[in-house]
Scaffold this active site. Structure first.
Site, PDB file in Angstrom:
ATOM      1  N   PHE A  71     -55.722 -89.733  -3.869  1.00 35.62           N
ATOM      2  CA  PHE A  71     -56.823 -89.305  -3.014  1.00 35.62           C
ATOM      3  C   PHE A  71     -58.086 -90.038  -3.461  1.00 35.62           C
ATOM      4  O   PHE A  71     -58.374 -90.108  -4.656  1.00 35.62           O
ATOM      5  CB  PHE A  71     -56.993 -87.792  -3.146  1.00 35.62           C
ATOM      6  CG  PHE A  71     -57.905 -87.192  -2.128  1.00 35.62           C
ATOM      7  CD1 PHE A  71     -57.444 -86.877  -0.856  1.00 35.62           C
ATOM      8  CD2 PHE A  71     -59.231 -86.940  -2.433  1.00 35.62           C
ATOM      9  CE1 PHE A  71     -58.285 -86.321   0.091  1.00 35.62           C
ATOM     10  CE2 PHE A  71     -60.085 -86.376  -1.484  1.00 35.62           C
ATOM     11  CZ  PHE A  71     -59.601 -86.068  -0.226  1.00 35.62           C
TER      12      PHE A  71
ATOM     13  N   ASP B 236     -53.953 -83.453 -10.611  1.00 39.77           N
ATOM     14  CA  ASP B 236     -54.676 -82.918  -9.457  1.00 39.77           C
ATOM     15  C   ASP B 236     -53.653 -82.165  -8.611  1.00 39.77           C
ATOM     16  O   ASP B 236     -52.717 -82.770  -8.066  1.00 39.77           O
ATOM     17  CB  ASP B 236     -55.313 -84.075  -8.670  1.00 39.77           C
ATOM     18  CG  ASP B 236     -56.178 -83.578  -7.519  1.00 39.77           C
ATOM     19  OD1 ASP B 236     -55.942 -82.442  -7.049  1.00 39.77           O
ATOM     20  OD2 ASP B 236     -57.073 -84.329  -7.085  1.00 39.77           O
TER      21      ASP B 236
ATOM     22  N   TYR C 277     -59.156 -73.989  -1.083  1.00 41.09           N
ATOM     23  CA  TYR C 277     -59.327 -73.864   0.388  1.00 41.09           C
ATOM     24  C   TYR C 277     -58.175 -74.442   1.183  1.00 41.09           C
ATOM     25  O   TYR C 277     -58.168 -74.363   2.402  1.00 41.09           O
ATOM     26  CB  TYR C 277     -60.651 -74.503   0.843  1.00 41.09           C
ATOM     27  CG  TYR C 277     -60.844 -75.952   0.466  1.00 41.09           C
ATOM     28  CD1 TYR C 277     -60.190 -76.964   1.153  1.00 41.09           C
ATOM     29  CD2 TYR C 277     -61.699 -76.306  -0.571  1.00 41.09           C
ATOM     30  CE1 TYR C 277     -60.374 -78.293   0.805  1.00 41.09           C
ATOM     31  CE2 TYR C 277     -61.880 -77.625  -0.939  1.00 41.09           C
ATOM     32  CZ  TYR C 277     -61.225 -78.611  -0.243  1.00 41.09           C
ATOM     33  OH  TYR C 277     -61.405 -79.919  -0.586  1.00 41.09           O
ATOM     34  N   LYS C 278     -57.188 -75.030   0.499  1.00 36.12           N
ATOM     35  CA  LYS C 278     -56.019 -75.580   1.205  1.00 36.12           C
ATOM     36  C   LYS C 278     -54.939 -74.495   1.291  1.00 36.12           C
ATOM     37  O   LYS C 278     -55.096 -73.549   2.034  1.00 36.12           O
ATOM     38  CB  LYS C 278     -55.558 -76.857   0.504  1.00 36.12           C
ATOM     39  CG  LYS C 278     -56.611 -77.962   0.634  1.00 36.12           C
ATOM     40  CD  LYS C 278     -56.287 -79.228  -0.134  1.00 36.12           C
ATOM     41  CE  LYS C 278     -57.351 -80.286   0.163  1.00 36.12           C
ATOM     42  NZ  LYS C 278     -57.281 -81.439  -0.723  1.00 36.12           N
TER      43      LYS C 278
ATOM     44  N   ARG D 276     -50.290 -86.143  10.148  1.00 37.01           N
ATOM     45  CA  ARG D 276     -49.922 -85.315   9.002  1.00 37.01           C
ATOM     46  C   ARG D 276     -49.779 -83.857   9.442  1.00 37.01           C
ATOM     47  O   ARG D 276     -50.651 -83.327  10.144  1.00 37.01           O
ATOM     48  CB  ARG D 276     -51.026 -85.453   7.948  1.00 37.01           C
ATOM     49  CG  ARG D 276     -50.674 -84.942   6.583  1.00 37.01           C
ATOM     50  CD  ARG D 276     -51.753 -85.278   5.584  1.00 37.01           C
ATOM     51  NE  ARG D 276     -52.998 -84.546   5.859  1.00 37.01           N
ATOM     52  CZ  ARG D 276     -53.889 -84.218   4.924  1.00 37.01           C
ATOM     53  NH1 ARG D 276     -53.695 -84.582   3.667  1.00 37.01           N
ATOM     54  NH2 ARG D 276     -54.990 -83.557   5.237  1.00 37.01           N
TER      55      ARG D 276
HETATM   56  C1  LIG Z   1     -58.415 -82.276  -0.917  1.00 33.30           C
HETATM   57  C2  LIG Z   1     -58.355 -83.056  -2.175  1.00 33.30           C
HETATM   58  C3  LIG Z   1     -59.485 -83.163  -2.990  1.00 33.30           C
HETATM   59  C4  LIG Z   1     -60.790 -82.602  -2.497  1.00 33.30           C
HETATM   60  O1  LIG Z   1     -61.797 -82.564  -3.423  1.00 33.30           O
HETATM   61  P1  LIG Z   1     -63.164 -81.837  -3.054  1.00 33.30           P
HETATM   62  O2  LIG Z   1     -63.979 -81.977  -4.233  1.00 33.30           O
HETATM   63  O3  LIG Z   1     -62.812 -80.419  -2.699  1.00 33.30           O
HETATM   64  O4  LIG Z   1     -63.724 -82.510  -1.847  1.00 33.30           O
HETATM   65  C5  LIG Z   1     -59.355 -83.819  -4.204  1.00 33.30           C
HETATM   66  N1  LIG Z   1     -58.173 -84.373  -4.584  1.00 33.30           N
HETATM   67  C6  LIG Z   1     -57.069 -84.284  -3.786  1.00 33.30           C
HETATM   68  C7  LIG Z   1     -55.782 -84.887  -4.241  1.00 33.30           C
HETATM   69  C8  LIG Z   1     -57.143 -83.635  -2.558  1.00 33.30           C
HETATM   70  O5  LIG Z   1     -56.082 -83.575  -1.772  1.00 33.30           O
END
Ligand SMILES: *Cc1c(COP(=O)(O)O)cnc(C)c1O
Length: 415
Positions: free
Chosen positions: A128, A200, A225-226, A374
């Site tokens: 990401f 992560d 939040y996911k 997705r």
């Molecule tokens: C969604 C996601 C993030 C999001 O990070 P935020 O700080 O909440 O914007 C980070 N890493 C991964 C792998 C994600 O899927």
């Protein structure tokens, strides 16, 4: 396979009662719970009570009386139970991005003391972007000759490790393809090479069974939040293996990480344990809503969630390939259930427009560059019939060409 067999599978589903815990608008098939989980029914009442009672009536007293001050560790303990950790090892705080910064900096410091010749941070090219951006920013900020080395997927990991690698930063489940690392096996390979690992878990927590303790990982971060349905922008979590708790102070050494925040001392002394990873005052309203999502997740058996996630994913893949087989859709998610998380992605040359058409017809997934459609698979509120119906809508859009209209090509800021 037909719709009737899906209806029958829904009737046998041991998780079916969880659907009533969420607000899902009429006429919507929601396949984006991996990006923003839907609202738990209880969160509205909780919001009302936090805003009207705790803030409105309680005012400043609520830091103690409503336990605002202990929210990060209380929620952290709940997250611990979802990720295979113990009480006192996790805090809910800040964003995943910030938590990557804090944990990566901590891991680099530990390694620098042990073996200053290690100057490589290892990550995945397809990680990401925020993970890679933070690694780049930290390297530039430290300015001591670190470099970022990128591998292409789980198969490349072992070959890229070596005596120069300090820290490995990996997403357990890839945000685009859904490909999943074997967390325990990868951690062990990384440790054997003398490196530390930051996992992560943004696309793992609440989606796949996790055992950070069993894997003996070093650090982990992730979103609420996911798959944990905490609400838009709800605070993230941060886990540290207890063996690293007291190793050093993380660089965002704000007053909430101090051993005695309200002693108002002029010099920083880190809190013992995980609380030193807090920084400043927390978003109490958002954090309170996150608890509603966590409380639902804690009542579900992770193995039952995983079983249904695999079944729904298999069904989705089989139906798309069978019923939309004449269209240029290519599966980019591993077929082997053990090698994927809980979303399924297909490439289509006009993926963006196809996804906008799907959304306009009530099937909400999302689009990721390049050309990727997705679909999040969330067993707590999606059923077998939902999968059937979503694929039928996709098939109809593709067969009729109804997706190929100018309005579906218009780009918005958030995809
Ligand atoms: C969604 C996601 C993030 C999001 O990070 P935020 O700080 O909440 O914007 C980070 N890493 C991964 C792998 C994600 O899927």
């Amino acid at each position: 396979m037909n719709r009737e067999s899906c209806v029958a599978a829904d009737r046998r589903d041991p998780l079916s009662a969880f659907r009533a815990e969420f607000v899902l608008p009429e006429g919507i098939l929601y396949f984006d719970g991996n990006s923003l989980g839907p609202r738990p029914v209880r969160s509205l009442e909780r919001a009302r009570s936090v805003v009207a009672d705790e803030w409105g009536s309680g005012l400043i007293r609520s830091w103690n009386d409503a336990d605002w001050f202990t929210l990060p560790s209380r929620l952290g303990d709940k997250v611990s139970r979802l990720i295979g950790a113990a009480d006192g090892e996790t805090v809910v705080t800040d964003t995943t991005t910030l938590n990557i910064f804090k944990t990566l900096a901590a891991a680099i410091r530990i390694q620098d003391v042990r073996d200053p010749s290690r100057r490589v941070l290892l990550s995945e090219r397809d990680n990401f972007p925020t993970d890679l951006y933070i690694a780049e920013g930290l390297i530039e900020f430290i300015d001591r000759g670190y470099e970022l080395r990128l591998v292409d997927g789980p198969d490349d990991l072992a070959g890229a490790l070596g005596p120069d690698v300090a820290v490995v930063l990996l997403s357990h489940v890839n945000y685009r393809t859904g490909a999943m690392f074997d967390l325990a096996a990868s951690t062990s390979v990384i440790h054997e090479a003398g490196s530390l690992v930051v996992w992560d878990l943004a696309h793992s927590a609440g989606a796949v069974p996790l055992d950070l303790t069993g894997a003996d990982a070093d650090f982990a971060v992730g979103c609420t939040y996911k798959y944990l349905n905490g609400g838009p922008g709800s605070p993230a979590f941060l886990w540290v293996n207890p063996r690293h708790h007291d190793d050093f102070r993380q660089p965002l050494s704000g007053w909430w990480g101090h051993a005695r925040p309200f002693a108002m001392e002029p010099s920083f002394e880190p809190h013992v344990g995980i609380q030193r990873f807090l920084c400043g005052t927390q978003p109490v309203v958002s954090m309170s809503l996150a608890e509603c999502g966590l409380d639902i997740a804690l009542r579900a058996d992770p193995l039952v969630i995983r079983h249904k996630s695999i079944e729904l994913s298999n069904l989705f893949i089989a139906l798309v390939e069978e019923r939309c087989g004449s269209h240029p859709l290519t599966l980019i998610t591993p077929r082997d259930p053990a090698a994927r998380g809980s979303h399924v992605s297909f490439r289509h040359p006009e993926g963006y427009a196809v996804m906008q058409a799907l959304i306009a017809h009530g099937v909400i997934g999302d689009y990721r560059e390049p050309e990727v459609l997705r679909f999040g698979i969330t067993p707590l509120y999606l059923g077998y019939t939902d999968v059937w119906d979503a694929v039928e809508i996709l098939r109809d859009l593709l067969d009729t060409g109804a997706w190929d209209r100018p309005e579906f090509y218009a780009r918005t800021a958030v995809t």
